[in-house]
Structure formats: C-alpha cells, structure tokens
Design an enzyme around this catalytic site. Structure first.
Site, PDB file in Angstrom:
ATOM      1  N   SER A 103      -8.629  -5.276  -6.864  1.00  0.00           N
ATOM      2  CA  SER A 103      -8.462  -5.524  -5.344  1.00  0.00           C
ATOM      3  C   SER A 103      -8.877  -3.999  -4.687  1.00  0.00           C
ATOM      4  O   SER A 103      -8.922  -2.854  -5.410  1.00  0.00           O
ATOM      5  CB  SER A 103      -6.967  -5.468  -4.705  1.00  0.00           C
ATOM      6  OG  SER A 103      -6.986  -5.429  -3.590  1.00  0.00           O
ATOM      7  N   SER A 104      -9.508  -4.204  -3.534  1.00  0.00           N
ATOM      8  CA  SER A 104      -9.965  -2.881  -2.914  1.00  0.00           C
ATOM      9  C   SER A 104      -8.683  -2.403  -2.624  1.00  0.00           C
ATOM     10  O   SER A 104      -8.785  -0.742  -2.199  1.00  0.00           O
ATOM     11  CB  SER A 104     -10.918  -2.966  -1.785  1.00  0.00           C
ATOM     12  OG  SER A 104     -10.357  -3.968  -0.804  1.00  0.00           O
ATOM     13  N   CYS A 105      -7.584  -2.680  -2.466  1.00  0.00           N
ATOM     14  CA  CYS A 105      -6.367  -1.864  -2.344  1.00  0.00           C
ATOM     15  C   CYS A 105      -6.050  -0.882  -3.449  1.00  0.00           C
ATOM     16  O   CYS A 105      -5.342   0.132  -3.414  1.00  0.00           O
ATOM     17  CB  CYS A 105      -5.271  -2.892  -2.193  1.00  0.00           C
ATOM     18  SG  CYS A 105      -5.177  -4.063  -0.906  1.00  0.00           S
ATOM     19  N   TYR A 132       1.702  -3.728  -4.542  1.00  0.00           N
ATOM     20  CA  TYR A 132       0.333  -4.746  -5.103  1.00  0.00           C
ATOM     21  C   TYR A 132      -0.817  -3.983  -5.736  1.00  0.00           C
ATOM     22  O   TYR A 132      -1.163  -4.078  -7.141  1.00  0.00           O
ATOM     23  CB  TYR A 132      -0.295  -5.591  -3.854  1.00  0.00           C
ATOM     24  CG  TYR A 132      -1.394  -6.351  -4.107  1.00  0.00           C
ATOM     25  CD1 TYR A 132      -1.019  -7.461  -4.803  1.00  0.00           C
ATOM     26  CD2 TYR A 132      -2.639  -5.883  -3.550  1.00  0.00           C
ATOM     27  CE1 TYR A 132      -2.253  -8.325  -4.948  1.00  0.00           C
ATOM     28  CE2 TYR A 132      -3.775  -6.825  -3.736  1.00  0.00           C
ATOM     29  CZ  TYR A 132      -3.381  -7.913  -4.567  1.00  0.00           C
ATOM     30  OH  TYR A 132      -4.589  -8.828  -4.745  1.00  0.00           O
ATOM     31  N   LYS A 136      -2.380  -3.846  -9.722  1.00  0.00           N
ATOM     32  CA  LYS A 136      -3.777  -4.268  -9.821  1.00  0.00           C
ATOM     33  C   LYS A 136      -4.441  -2.996 -10.669  1.00  0.00           C
ATOM     34  O   LYS A 136      -5.156  -3.326 -11.686  1.00  0.00           O
ATOM     35  CB  LYS A 136      -4.379  -4.291  -8.493  1.00  0.00           C
ATOM     36  CG  LYS A 136      -4.088  -5.705  -8.024  1.00  0.00           C
ATOM     37  CD  LYS A 136      -4.698  -6.939  -8.826  1.00  0.00           C
ATOM     38  CE  LYS A 136      -4.407  -8.378  -8.017  1.00  0.00           C
ATOM     39  NZ  LYS A 136      -5.081  -9.602  -8.931  1.00  0.00           N
ATOM     40  N   HIS A 176      -3.953 -12.959   5.522  1.00  0.00           N
ATOM     41  CA  HIS A 176      -4.695 -11.647   5.853  1.00  0.00           C
ATOM     42  C   HIS A 176      -5.295 -11.437   7.256  1.00  0.00           C
ATOM     43  O   HIS A 176      -5.297 -12.484   7.764  1.00  0.00           O
ATOM     44  CB  HIS A 176      -5.855 -11.622   4.761  1.00  0.00           C
ATOM     45  CG  HIS A 176      -5.296 -11.140   3.472  1.00  0.00           C
ATOM     46  ND1 HIS A 176      -4.845 -12.187   2.519  1.00  0.00           N
ATOM     47  CD2 HIS A 176      -4.886 -10.036   2.897  1.00  0.00           C
ATOM     48  CE1 HIS A 176      -4.403 -11.439   1.291  1.00  0.00           C
ATOM     49  NE2 HIS A 176      -4.610 -10.300   1.687  1.00  0.00           N
TER      50      HIS A 176
END
Length: 311
Positions: A103-105, A132, A136, A176
């Site tokens: 994820s870009s998170c 989160y 990841k 989202h």
C-alpha cells in the site's frame, strides 16, 4: 497455471476474478470458511493440499481514514497476521512465486513526491493509518528476506496507489475517499442539502486508480512474472486535490450545492502520488480516465447500494 488468490471477496479480488483473462488460470479463491488466514497451520495445510503455482495475496483489513483512526489495533494485528501466515506458509510449502500487495501508506508522511520504492522505512509514517502501514511494511520485508536467503523463491510486492471502483465499500465508517464522497454527495442531492462538508482544507493531493485497471496489471504480473520488479509501484502518474475529487463527483452525480471545509478534521498526508518509473519501464499503464472511472463507480453504487440506504 494454478493460482491462489486471497481476498477474493474484496474489491481487488472481485475485479481480478471479473477480468476476462483470469479464466486462463486455474484460480483458487477460497472463502474464509475454507481458508482461515488467521490460522497458520490451516493455511500451511491448505497450500500443501492444493499446491498452487503462484499466490496473489490480496486479502486485508482495509478502510478509510475514519476506520483506521478508530481501530488501529485491528488494522495492525489482522493485516500482520494474515500477511505473515500466508507468506511463511508459502515458503514452508515450497511455493516459488508470490505476489504480495502492499500500500502507498507504507511511505513516509513527509517526503518528496512522487514516492519511490526505495523510500520505504526512510521516515515517519502518517499517524492516521500507521498500524495498517506497519503491517504492510512487515509483510513486504518478509517477502524480501525470503528471496534474499534463497533466490529460487521469488516473492515480490506491488504497491498500488489508492484504488476505487466496483465492489468498493460505500459505508462512511469504512469507505475510502472516492466511495465515501460518492455516497455523501448522492445523499446530499437526494435530501436537497445546500452544502457538503469536506474534511480539512481540501488541498491535500491523492492519486486514485480504478480497481479494474489494477486487475489488468495483476494479470500481466502473473503472465510476465519473471520480468516483474521485486518491488514496484502501480499508479496512474498524476494526482488531484481533495477539492477536485469532490467537484468531479458532484458533476457526475448532478449535485448543484456548494462545499464548506471543516478545518478541525484530519486530512492525512499533504500529497501521496507514487513514482511509476519502474511500471513504465515494465511496459504497463492504466487506461481509464478519472471521469470514466467515477461514472462507472457511481453506476455500480446506484445499482447495488442505493436501495439499502435510508435517507
């Protein structure tokens, strides 16, 4: 090729299964009652019995900013447990090819955009979804460690930008940005509201890809696994402000009211757009425009969710 897809009932999984080219694989997409990803021994036994050639790990506990703020423990533990169990069980079962979805998170909150793959773990994470992100990152690192110890095991990670589309979550507590705004503006139109509230200043920038486009990328990743980079961003190459998303959705929904900003609410990172240099070199690009994607997603929302909403 026998392919195991985790998270087949989620947005990414369903879009993958709906893709016409997915029929070229022998796809295993077990429900949680058949494969409990929280039970390591059950996962290992399933892999030993079914012997997939490749795994796509798309399962996860996902949600928008509200859900991540409200339940950080759940987002950390559930994603960590699922990731660790499926990756390590695959290694123990002798499965050589694995595609993990990040994820870009995972990227630091205060760093230069666009976000390059090498920036993972190079700075402080965004607090609103830190749990989160940590899960990841750990799963991606485990994939890297397994490959570094034995290069015959190619465990790779794709890091998509924000996704939206068919089978998205539209409930405010889980949604989202795009699905949440679609529902909010639709309800404002139906209820005749003159204004809609935007969290923050509306200047934060985000990149969104239609989930069906990402499914096409996954199909290509399976078919061209050998050339797939070990870690690769997947994006569209441009971003928009939160205000611009609201305005685009309002136009498609047909909402004529105005917007007000609630500066007391968190807006997350100021900008989040991934660098797609590796993706371009790998010769893949998304095809759907923002207008086309939002239109298709709003149509799906009307056909599948409106009847469930009590306005």
């Amino acid at each position: 090729m026998r392919l195991l897809l985790t998270g087949g009932s989620g947005m990414v999984g369903r879009n993958f299964l709906e893709h016409p080219d997915s029929s070229s694989f022998d796809v295993l997409s077990p429900a949680s009652s058949e494969l409990n990803l929280f039970d390591y021994h059950a996962v290992e036994n399933y892999l030993l019995q079914n012997k997939p050639d490749i795994i796509i790990h798309a399962a996860g506990r996902v949600g928008g900013i509200q859900a991540n703020i409200r339940q950080p423990v759940r987002f950390l533990l559930e994603n960590l447990d699922m990731g660790r169990n499926i990756v390590w069980a695959a290694r123990k079962a002798g499965i050589k090819q694995f595609i993990n979805l990040g994820s870009s998170c995972m990227y630091p909150r205060d760093t230069l955009n666009p976000l390059k793959e090498e920036l993972v773990l190079k700075g402080e994470l965004e607090p609103t979804n830190e749990g989160y992100a940590l899960a990841k990152i750990t799963t991606a690192r485990l994939c890297q460690y397994i490959t570094s110890e034995d290069s015959t095991y190619q465990y790779k990670t794709l890091i998509p930008c924000n996704l939206y589309g068919r089978w998205d979550k539209f409930a405010p507590v889980y949604a989202h940005l795009i699905p949440a705004v679609i529902r909010k503006i639709h309800e404002a139109k139906v209820q005749g509201k003159n204004t809609v509230t935007i969290w923050g200043e509306g200047t934060a920038r985000r990149e969104f890809m239609l989930a069906s486009d990402f499914a096409s990328c996954l199909i290509r990743a399976v078919n061209h696994f050998e050339t797939l980079p070990a870690m690769m961003n997947v994006g569209i190459g441009r971003d928009y402000t939160i205000d611009e998303y609201y305005k685009a959705i309002a136009e498609i929904v047909g909402y004529k009211g105005s917007f007000v900003h609630d500066h007391s609410k968190p807006a997350g990172m100021k900008q989040k757009i991934v660098d797609i240099s590796k993706q371009i070199a790998w010769e893949w690009q998304a095809k759907t425009s923002l207008c086309e994607g939002i239109t298709a997603t709003y149509k799906f929302f009307i056909e599948n969710y409106v009847a469930q909403i009590v306005c």
